[in-house]
Design a protein around this motif. Structure first.
Motif, PDB file in Angstrom:
ATOM      1  N   GLN A  26      -2.491 -20.696  -6.602  1.00 18.55           N
ATOM      2  CA  GLN A  26      -1.904 -20.161  -7.467  1.00 18.55           C
ATOM      3  C   GLN A  26      -1.775 -18.704  -7.784  1.00 18.55           C
ATOM      4  OE1 GLN A  26      -0.004 -22.181  -9.742  1.00 18.55           O
ATOM      5  NE2 GLN A  26      -0.214 -23.584  -8.066  1.00 18.55           N
ATOM      6  N   GLU A  27      -3.136 -17.985  -7.473  1.00 19.33           N
ATOM      7  CA  GLU A  27      -3.277 -16.606  -7.673  1.00 19.33           C
ATOM      8  C   GLU A  27      -2.341 -15.823  -6.750  1.00 19.33           C
ATOM      9  OE1 GLU A  27      -7.383 -15.826  -7.352  1.00 19.33           O
ATOM     10  OE2 GLU A  27      -7.803 -16.599  -9.514  1.00 19.33           O
ATOM     11  N   HIS A  28      -2.222 -16.296  -5.390  1.00 16.65           N
ATOM     12  CA  HIS A  28      -1.220 -15.782  -4.548  1.00 16.65           C
ATOM     13  C   HIS A  28       0.075 -15.695  -4.788  1.00 16.65           C
ATOM     14  CE1 HIS A  28      -4.294 -16.301  -1.024  1.00 16.65           C
ATOM     15  NE2 HIS A  28      -4.395 -15.037  -1.696  1.00 16.65           N
ATOM     16  N   LEU A  29       0.485 -16.903  -5.543  1.00 16.19           N
ATOM     17  CA  LEU A  29       2.268 -17.038  -6.279  1.00 16.19           C
ATOM     18  C   LEU A  29       2.412 -16.098  -7.322  1.00 16.19           C
ATOM     19  CD1 LEU A  29       2.656 -20.864  -5.834  1.00 16.19           C
ATOM     20  CD2 LEU A  29       3.452 -19.175  -4.237  1.00 16.19           C
ATOM     21  N   ALA A  30       1.254 -16.154  -8.122  1.00 15.64           N
ATOM     22  CA  ALA A  30       1.481 -15.068  -9.352  1.00 15.64           C
ATOM     23  C   ALA A  30       1.375 -13.482  -8.620  1.00 15.64           C
ATOM     24  CB  ALA A  30       0.152 -15.208 -10.100  1.00 15.64           C
ATOM     25  N   TYR A  31       0.607 -13.411  -7.495  1.00 15.85           N
ATOM     26  CA  TYR A  31       0.768 -11.881  -7.102  1.00 15.85           C
ATOM     27  C   TYR A  31       2.293 -11.750  -6.482  1.00 15.85           C
ATOM     28  CZ  TYR A  31      -1.327  -7.844  -4.735  1.00 15.85           C
ATOM     29  OH  TYR A  31      -1.524  -6.539  -4.265  1.00 15.85           O
ATOM     30  N   ILE A  32       2.680 -12.519  -5.603  1.00 12.14           N
ATOM     31  CA  ILE A  32       4.043 -12.385  -5.195  1.00 12.14           C
ATOM     32  C   ILE A  32       4.961 -12.287  -6.393  1.00 12.14           C
ATOM     33  CG2 ILE A  32       5.815 -13.694  -4.143  1.00 12.14           C
ATOM     34  CD1 ILE A  32       3.390 -14.823  -2.174  1.00 12.14           C
ATOM     35  N   ALA A  33       4.848 -13.150  -7.330  1.00 15.28           N
ATOM     36  CA  ALA A  33       5.962 -13.073  -8.513  1.00 15.28           C
ATOM     37  C   ALA A  33       5.592 -11.634  -9.050  1.00 15.28           C
ATOM     38  CB  ALA A  33       5.605 -14.117  -9.441  1.00 15.28           C
ATOM     39  N   ALA A  34       4.527 -10.964  -9.157  1.00 19.16           N
ATOM     40  CA  ALA A  34       4.326  -9.699  -9.992  1.00 19.16           C
ATOM     41  C   ALA A  34       4.857  -8.803  -9.013  1.00 19.16           C
ATOM     42  CB  ALA A  34       2.901  -9.327 -10.347  1.00 19.16           C
ATOM     43  N   LEU A  35       4.796  -8.849  -7.723  1.00 21.55           N
ATOM     44  CA  LEU A  35       5.402  -7.872  -6.778  1.00 21.55           C
ATOM     45  C   LEU A  35       6.798  -7.930  -6.748  1.00 21.55           C
ATOM     46  CD1 LEU A  35       3.099  -8.294  -3.532  1.00 21.55           C
ATOM     47  CD2 LEU A  35       3.159  -6.409  -4.937  1.00 21.55           C
ATOM     48  N   LYS A  36       7.483  -9.060  -6.823  1.00 17.15           N
ATOM     49  CA  LYS A  36       8.908  -9.194  -6.955  1.00 17.15           C
ATOM     50  C   LYS A  36       9.377  -8.659  -8.281  1.00 17.15           C
ATOM     51  CE  LYS A  36      10.371 -13.007  -4.320  1.00 17.15           C
ATOM     52  NZ  LYS A  36      10.877 -14.602  -4.268  1.00 17.15           N
ATOM     53  N   SER A  37       8.503  -8.613  -9.410  1.00 15.53           N
ATOM     54  CA  SER A  37       8.939  -8.276 -10.501  1.00 15.53           C
ATOM     55  C   SER A  37       9.152  -6.686 -10.723  1.00 15.53           C
ATOM     56  CB  SER A  37       8.051  -8.395 -11.809  1.00 15.53           C
ATOM     57  OG  SER A  37       6.800  -7.898 -11.698  1.00 15.53           O
ATOM     58  N   ARG A  38       8.267  -5.941  -9.810  1.00 16.53           N
ATOM     59  CA  ARG A  38       8.284  -4.424  -9.538  1.00 16.53           C
ATOM     60  C   ARG A  38       7.608  -3.873 -10.940  1.00 16.53           C
ATOM     61  NH1 ARG A  38      11.410  -2.119  -5.391  1.00 16.53           N
ATOM     62  NH2 ARG A  38      12.186  -3.673  -4.170  1.00 16.53           N
ATOM     63  N   ASP A  39       6.728  -4.645 -11.459  1.00 19.15           N
ATOM     64  CA  ASP A  39       6.245  -4.120 -12.930  1.00 19.15           C
ATOM     65  C   ASP A  39       4.897  -3.779 -12.504  1.00 19.15           C
ATOM     66  OD1 ASP A  39       4.643  -3.930 -15.180  1.00 19.15           O
ATOM     67  OD2 ASP A  39       5.642  -5.519 -16.401  1.00 19.15           O
ATOM     68  N   PRO A  40       4.345  -2.616 -12.406  1.00 22.20           N
ATOM     69  CA  PRO A  40       3.176  -2.061 -11.955  1.00 22.20           C
ATOM     70  C   PRO A  40       1.908  -2.695 -12.634  1.00 22.20           C
ATOM     71  CG  PRO A  40       4.627  -0.227 -11.952  1.00 22.20           C
ATOM     72  CD  PRO A  40       5.164  -1.394 -12.651  1.00 22.20           C
ATOM     73  N   ALA A  41       2.114  -2.988 -13.958  1.00 23.59           N
ATOM     74  CA  ALA A  41       1.125  -3.401 -14.698  1.00 23.59           C
ATOM     75  C   ALA A  41       0.746  -5.186 -14.200  1.00 23.59           C
ATOM     76  CB  ALA A  41       1.558  -3.343 -16.232  1.00 23.59           C
ATOM     77  N   LYS A  42       1.845  -5.820 -13.996  1.00 27.73           N
ATOM     78  CA  LYS A  42       1.931  -7.127 -13.798  1.00 27.73           C
ATOM     79  C   LYS A  42       1.337  -7.369 -12.397  1.00 27.73           C
ATOM     80  CE  LYS A  42       5.564  -9.105 -16.275  1.00 27.73           C
ATOM     81  NZ  LYS A  42       6.876  -9.720 -16.176  1.00 27.73           N
ATOM     82  N   VAL A  43       1.474  -6.472 -11.496  1.00 24.81           N
ATOM     83  CA  VAL A  43       0.864  -6.164  -9.924  1.00 24.81           C
ATOM     84  C   VAL A  43      -0.756  -6.059 -10.274  1.00 24.81           C
ATOM     85  CG1 VAL A  43       0.792  -5.242  -7.797  1.00 24.81           C
ATOM     86  CG2 VAL A  43       3.236  -5.577  -8.741  1.00 24.81           C
ATOM     87  N   ASP A  44      -0.867  -5.057 -10.946  1.00 23.93           N
ATOM     88  CA  ASP A  44      -2.468  -4.593 -10.823  1.00 23.93           C
ATOM     89  C   ASP A  44      -3.043  -5.767 -11.569  1.00 23.93           C
ATOM     90  OD1 ASP A  44      -4.397  -2.441 -11.031  1.00 23.93           O
ATOM     91  OD2 ASP A  44      -4.460  -3.309 -13.261  1.00 23.93           O
TER      92      ASP A  44
END
Length: 71
Positions: A26-44
């Motif tokens: 679940q954490e990996h999928l959330a991280y991938i989604a954050a990377l796809k969003s290109r939102d630095p705050a979400k990625v962090d």
């Protein structure tokens, strides 16, 4: 680093392994989604959340007698 993590996963305590794996997925999928969003705050946030739980998993998996003592 990834090779080291996979190597040590095989040596970890197998208790609650399925639950740990479900959390990691679940954490990996959330991280991938954050990377796809290109939102630095979400990625962090996603990265920090995963690193925190991964660290706790690692520390929990080490037998008590082998854990480093605080300085």
């Amino acid at each position: 680093v990834i090779a080291m993590i996979f190597h040590y996963h095989y040596q970890w305590n197998k208790a609650e392994e399925r639950q740990r794996n479900e959390v990691a997925i679940q954490e990996h999928l959330a991280y991938i989604a954050a990377l796809k969003s290109r939102d630095p705050a979400k990625v962090d946030a996603a990265c920090r959340k995963h690193l925190k739980s991964a660290r706790q998993t690692l520390l929990t998996s080490i037998p008590e007698g082998r854990q480093a003592q605080p300085a």
